[in-house]
Design a protein around this motif. Structure first.
Motif, PDB file in Angstrom:
ATOM      1  N   PHE A  90      -2.945 -39.680  -2.780  1.00 48.66           N
ATOM      2  CA  PHE A  90      -2.465 -39.815  -3.788  1.00 48.66           C
ATOM      3  C   PHE A  90      -1.072 -39.349  -3.829  1.00 48.66           C
ATOM      4  N   TYR A  91      -0.232 -38.976  -4.364  1.00 46.55           N
ATOM      5  CA  TYR A  91       1.226 -38.347  -4.475  1.00 46.55           C
ATOM      6  C   TYR A  91       1.718 -38.438  -5.975  1.00 46.55           C
ATOM      7  N   SER A  92       2.059 -37.373  -6.728  1.00 47.58           N
ATOM      8  CA  SER A  92       3.226 -37.281  -8.084  1.00 47.58           C
ATOM      9  C   SER A  92       4.989 -38.191  -7.580  1.00 47.58           C
ATOM     10  N   GLU A  93       4.610 -38.454  -8.717  1.00 44.79           N
ATOM     11  CA  GLU A  93       6.285 -38.785  -8.583  1.00 44.79           C
ATOM     12  C   GLU A  93       6.658 -38.178  -9.713  1.00 44.79           C
ATOM     13  N   ASN A  94       6.783 -37.421  -9.969  1.00 38.55           N
ATOM     14  CA  ASN A  94       7.593 -35.804 -10.828  1.00 38.55           C
ATOM     15  C   ASN A  94       8.635 -36.047  -9.234  1.00 38.55           C
ATOM     16  N   ASN A  95       8.647 -35.631  -8.402  1.00 40.41           N
ATOM     17  CA  ASN A  95       9.464 -35.708  -7.658  1.00 40.41           C
ATOM     18  C   ASN A  95       9.504 -37.176  -6.344  1.00 40.41           C
ATOM     19  N   GLN A  96      10.866 -37.324  -6.353  1.00 40.16           N
ATOM     20  CA  GLN A  96      10.432 -38.707  -5.356  1.00 40.16           C
ATOM     21  C   GLN A  96      10.105 -38.516  -4.065  1.00 40.16           C
ATOM     22  N   LEU A  97      10.269 -37.102  -3.150  1.00 41.91           N
ATOM     23  CA  LEU A  97      10.174 -37.403  -1.923  1.00 41.91           C
ATOM     24  C   LEU A  97       8.358 -37.021  -2.250  1.00 41.91           C
ATOM     25  N   GLY A  98       7.152 -36.662  -2.716  1.00 42.68           N
ATOM     26  CA  GLY A  98       6.312 -37.069  -2.492  1.00 42.68           C
ATOM     27  C   GLY A  98       5.480 -37.917  -2.595  1.00 42.68           C
ATOM     28  N   LEU A 116       2.920 -30.870 -11.412  1.00 44.86           N
ATOM     29  CA  LEU A 116       3.603 -29.937 -10.655  1.00 44.86           C
ATOM     30  C   LEU A 116       4.992 -30.830  -9.842  1.00 44.86           C
ATOM     31  N   GLU A 117       5.902 -30.134  -9.549  1.00 44.31           N
ATOM     32  CA  GLU A 117       7.483 -30.584  -9.800  1.00 44.31           C
ATOM     33  C   GLU A 117       7.926 -30.321  -8.225  1.00 44.31           C
ATOM     34  N   ILE A 118       7.301 -30.316  -7.254  1.00 45.88           N
ATOM     35  CA  ILE A 118       7.510 -30.280  -6.597  1.00 45.88           C
ATOM     36  C   ILE A 118       7.135 -31.453  -5.141  1.00 45.88           C
ATOM     37  N   PRO A 119       7.073 -31.431  -4.527  1.00 44.03           N
ATOM     38  CA  PRO A 119       7.096 -32.839  -3.506  1.00 44.03           C
ATOM     39  C   PRO A 119       5.461 -32.715  -2.888  1.00 44.03           C
ATOM     40  N   ALA A 120       4.666 -32.977  -3.802  1.00 48.86           N
ATOM     41  CA  ALA A 120       2.669 -33.443  -4.614  1.00 48.86           C
ATOM     42  C   ALA A 120       1.980 -34.528  -3.867  1.00 48.86           C
ATOM     43  N   VAL A 121       0.694 -34.024  -3.258  1.00 44.60           N
ATOM     44  CA  VAL A 121       0.094 -35.329  -3.368  1.00 44.60           C
ATOM     45  C   VAL A 121      -1.370 -34.787  -2.506  1.00 44.60           C
ATOM     46  N   LEU A 122      -2.274 -35.559  -2.799  1.00 43.79           N
ATOM     47  CA  LEU A 122      -3.710 -35.075  -2.784  1.00 43.79           C
ATOM     48  C   LEU A 122      -3.943 -35.877  -1.899  1.00 43.79           C
ATOM     49  N   ILE A 123      -4.847 -35.476  -0.627  1.00 41.28           N
ATOM     50  CA  ILE A 123      -5.116 -36.281   0.489  1.00 41.28           C
ATOM     51  C   ILE A 123      -6.601 -35.821  -0.176  1.00 41.28           C
ATOM     52  N   GLU A 124      -7.689 -37.800  -0.323  1.00 47.78           N
ATOM     53  CA  GLU A 124      -9.076 -37.780   0.367  1.00 47.78           C
ATOM     54  C   GLU A 124      -8.977 -37.607   1.392  1.00 47.78           C
ATOM     55  N   CYS A 125     -10.195 -37.561   2.500  1.00 44.35           N
ATOM     56  CA  CYS A 125     -10.542 -37.013   4.011  1.00 44.35           C
ATOM     57  C   CYS A 125     -10.892 -37.652   4.207  1.00 44.35           C
ATOM     58  N   GLY A 126     -12.175 -38.283   3.615  1.00 47.83           N
ATOM     59  CA  GLY A 126     -13.115 -39.059   3.508  1.00 47.83           C
ATOM     60  C   GLY A 126     -14.329 -39.241   2.801  1.00 47.83           C
ATOM     61  N   PHE A 127     -15.325 -40.149   2.911  1.00 48.82           N
ATOM     62  CA  PHE A 127     -16.395 -40.174   1.757  1.00 48.82           C
ATOM     63  C   PHE A 127     -17.234 -39.928   2.699  1.00 48.82           C
ATOM     64  N   LEU A 128     -17.921 -38.318   2.376  1.00 47.10           N
ATOM     65  CA  LEU A 128     -18.714 -37.674   2.545  1.00 47.10           C
ATOM     66  C   LEU A 128     -20.073 -39.321   2.037  1.00 47.10           C
TER      67      LEU A 128
END
Length: 246
Positions: free
Chosen positions: A157-165, A200-212
Motif C-alpha cells: 500500500f502506498y501514499s499519494e502524498n508523494n508520487q514517489l511512494g 507522511l509527506e515522504i515516499p511511504a509504503v506499508l507492506i502486508e508481507c503475507g497472510f498468517l
C-alpha cells in the motif's frame, strides 16, 4: 578404557555433525541468493558501495509491546514484523544505504505519562520519527490476516502524498513476485485508510508481507531461510527504487 572410547566416538560424531551443519548452511545461503537473483545483488553492491550521502530508509516494524497485531497458526505479527525489519535493515546497511528502525525491540512507542490512546500516540511518534530525516523514504512492515484461509501473497500500500511512494510500492511488489511466484496482487493507495500513509509527506509504503491465516504462508514465515529471502526481496525492491530515483 571403554569410557574413553565412548567419549572419542561422541566427539567424532559431534565434529561430523558440525561440519555437516556448516555445509548445509552454506548451500542454503547460496541457493537463496541464486533464487532471488544473485546478479542483481552484486549489481546493487557495486553501485552502492561508494555512496556517501545515501538516502535514509526508515524501516518501521508495525505494532509492538501491548499491541501484538494479528495472530494465527501459532505466529504473532509484532514479532515477525520486527524480525523481518531487522534483517532488511541489515541488508541495506551492508550495501551502502543508511537505515533507521522506528523500533528495535518489543515496545509500543508511547509515553505512559501522557493521557490518551496509546495506539494513537504510537502512530504519531512513528510519523515524528520519520520527519527527523531528510532525503528519506518510509517502509512499514506488517502481516495480514483474513477469515478466508485461501487468501495469500504480499501486497504493498502506498501514499499519494508523494508520487514517489507509488513507484516505491511498484518496485517492492515486482520484486516480491520473484519469491512468491504465485503472487498476482496489485499495489493499492492506502492514503485515506492508513494513518502513517495519510500523514507522511515522504515516499511511504506499508507492506502486508503475507497472510498468517494461510497455513502455507504461515509455515513459510516460521522458517528462517524464508524470512531471510523475504527480507532480501524487500531490500531489492528498495534498492531498485533508489537506483532509478538517482
Amino acid at each position: 578404557m571403554r569410557s574413553n572410547t565412548f567419549k572419542e566416538v561422541k566427539y567424532s560424531i559431534f565434529i561430523f555433525a558440525s561440519i555437516l551443519f556448516c555445509v548445509m548452511l552454506f548451500y542454503l545461503i547460496a541457493s537463496m541468493f541464486i533464487s532471488m537473483g544473485y546478479d542483481k545483488f552484486e549489481k546493487n553492491k557495486a553501485a552502492n558501495a561508494d555512496i556517501i550521502n545515501s538516502p535514509t530508509v526508515i524501516i518501521d516494524p508495525g505494532h509492538g509491546g501491548i499491541d501484538a497485531g494479528a495472530s494465527a497458526n501459532g505466529l504473532i505479527e509484532k514479532d515477525l514484523n520486527l524480525e523481518i525489519s531487522r534483517i532488511t535493515s541489515k541488508f541495506l546497511v551492508t550495501f551502502g544505504y543508511n537505515s533507521a528502525l522506528t523500533r528495535d525491540e518489543d515496545v509500543l512507542l508511547f509515553d505512559p505519562q501522557i493521557e490518551g490512546s496509546r495506539k494513537t500516540q504510537d502512530l504519531r511518534n512513528r510519523v515524528i520519527f520519520a520527519e527527523k530525516y531528510d532525503n528519506s523514504c518510509f517502509v512499514s512492515i506488517h502481516m495480514n490476516k483474513f477469515p478466508s484461509e485461501v487468501c495469500k501473497g504480499l501486497q504493498v500500500f502506498y501514499s499519494e502524498n508523494n508520487q514517489l511512494g507509488k513507484e516505491l510500492a511498484q518496485s517492492l511488489q515486482l520484486n516480491a513476485g520473484i519469491l512468491q511466484t504465485y503472487n498476482k496482487r496489485k499495489i493499492k493507495n492506502g492514503t485515506d485508510t492508513i494513518y502513517l500513509l495519510e500523514n507522511l509527506e515522504i515516499p511511504a509504503v506499508l507492506i502486508e508481507c503475507g497472510f498468517l491465516s494461510n497455513l502455507e504462508e504461515a509455515r513459510n514465515l516460521n522458517k528462517t531461510e524464508y524470512k531471510t529471502a523475504l527480507s532480501f526481496s524487500i531490500y531489492c525492491g528498495i534498492a531498485d527504487f533508489l537506483e532509478n530515483k538517482q
